[in-house]
Design an enzyme around this catalytic site. Structure first.
Site, PDB file in Angstrom:
ATOM      1  N   GLU A  51       0.834  -1.199   0.000  1.00  0.00           N
ATOM      2  CA  GLU A  51       0.000   0.000   0.000  1.00  0.00           C
ATOM      3  C   GLU A  51       0.875   1.256   0.000  1.00  0.00           C
ATOM      4  OE1 GLU A  51      -2.507   2.477   3.298  1.00  0.00           O
ATOM      5  OE2 GLU A  51      -2.397   0.299   3.510  1.00  0.00           O
ATOM      6  N   ASP A  55       0.755   3.900  -3.134  1.00  0.00           N
ATOM      7  CA  ASP A  55       0.350   5.287  -2.929  1.00  0.00           C
ATOM      8  C   ASP A  55       1.264   6.236  -3.704  1.00  0.00           C
ATOM      9  OD1 ASP A  55      -1.078   7.486  -1.429  1.00  0.00           O
ATOM     10  OD2 ASP A  55       0.954   7.784  -0.671  1.00  0.00           O
ATOM     11  N   ASP A 124      -7.181   1.387   0.417  1.00  0.00           N
ATOM     12  CA  ASP A 124      -5.847   0.892   0.775  1.00  0.00           C
ATOM     13  C   ASP A 124      -5.467  -0.325  -0.064  1.00  0.00           C
ATOM     14  OD1 ASP A 124      -5.722   2.886   2.661  1.00  0.00           O
ATOM     15  OD2 ASP A 124      -6.083   1.562   4.380  1.00  0.00           O
ATOM     16  N   GLU A 127      -4.459   0.612  -3.577  1.00  0.00           N
ATOM     17  CA  GLU A 127      -3.067   1.064  -3.616  1.00  0.00           C
ATOM     18  C   GLU A 127      -2.101  -0.107  -3.540  1.00  0.00           C
ATOM     19  OE1 GLU A 127      -3.466   5.542  -1.675  1.00  0.00           O
ATOM     20  OE2 GLU A 127      -2.975   3.847  -0.369  1.00  0.00           O
TER      21      GLU A 127
END
Length: 234
Positions: A51, A55, A124, A127
């Site tokens: 994650e 991101d 989340d 990502e």
């Protein structure tokens, strides 16, 4: 050899088809593993490191696309558009579009309290999937995946404002459609340390539902759903 909790399944293969990428099956499986599942299964690995990586990949891909596509926009306008596209609400919408929630590995408690449709968990995990793509196929393929997933958001300028502030966006839409102002009701379930909130927003005879880990998040999710539904009918 896959670690416990990261072994690929038939469900993962189905998701690979939706993503259209050559993601390593074990990395995809890890991307789908929430920490609640890992804690219930021998403290195995989970998706938070992926994650973190995803991101950054997401932010870079969206930033470059906005910068090159909109030379007329200043820094502040570009930043607002980027924030709306990479927000939790927007990413959760993308995740629902590929039915990501069906593929999650969640702990029993998280699953029972609606974790498969929580904005925060969906965003989340989205990502983490992007991070898995980056490690599997490199930056170009990861960027292509990101842009394919978020292109509907990038191509819809009206949604920039509503994604950032769905409640205000819904209120303005209701006024334009000459409907009553939105009215919200919120219920919650679960223990104090892990409550799930469900919001229902009524705009005249139309109602929409949203869930979240806070009252505010649930209301925002409900408002965004109502905005899309009413916009489609307008």
């Amino acid at each position: 050899m896959a670690q416990r909790g990261t072994r690929a399944t038939a469900s993962d293969a189905s998701l690979l088809d939706k993503l259209g990428g050559d993601i390593d099956p074990e990395l995809l499986s890890l991307a789908l593993t929430h920490r609640s599942w890992a804690y219930e299964n021998g403290q195995g690995p989970h998706n938070e490191r992926l994650e973190f990586l995803g991101d950054s990949v997401l932010g870079q891909a969206v930033t470059v696309r906005l910068y090159t596509r909109h030379p007329e926009l200043d820094e502040g306008s570009l930043a607002k558009r980027r924030a709306s596209v990479v927000s939790t609400v927007a990413l959760a919408e993308v995740a629902r579009g590929i039915r990501l929630g069906e593929h999650l590995r969640l702990g029993v408690g998280e699953d029972r309290t609606g974790g498969r449709d929580k904005d925060s968990i969906l965003a989340d995990t989205m990502e983490a999937v992007i991070g898995a793509t980056y490690l599997s196929t490199g930056p170009d393929a990861a960027t292509s995946l990101v842009l394919r997933l978020v292109e509907p958001l990038l191509a819809d300028p009206e949604r920039y404002g509503v994604a950032m502030d769905p409640k205000t966006g819904l209120q303005e839409l209701a006024a334009r459609l000459e409907r009553p102002a939105p009215v919200y009701e919120v219920d919650s379930t679960g223990p104090d340390h892990d409550r799930l909130f469900t919001a229902t927003v009524a705009v005249g005879d139309h109602s929409s539902v949203g869930v979240g880990t806070s009252k505010k998040q649930a209301e925002m999710a409900a408002a965004l759903a109502a905005w899309h539904e009413l916009s489609a009918r307008a």
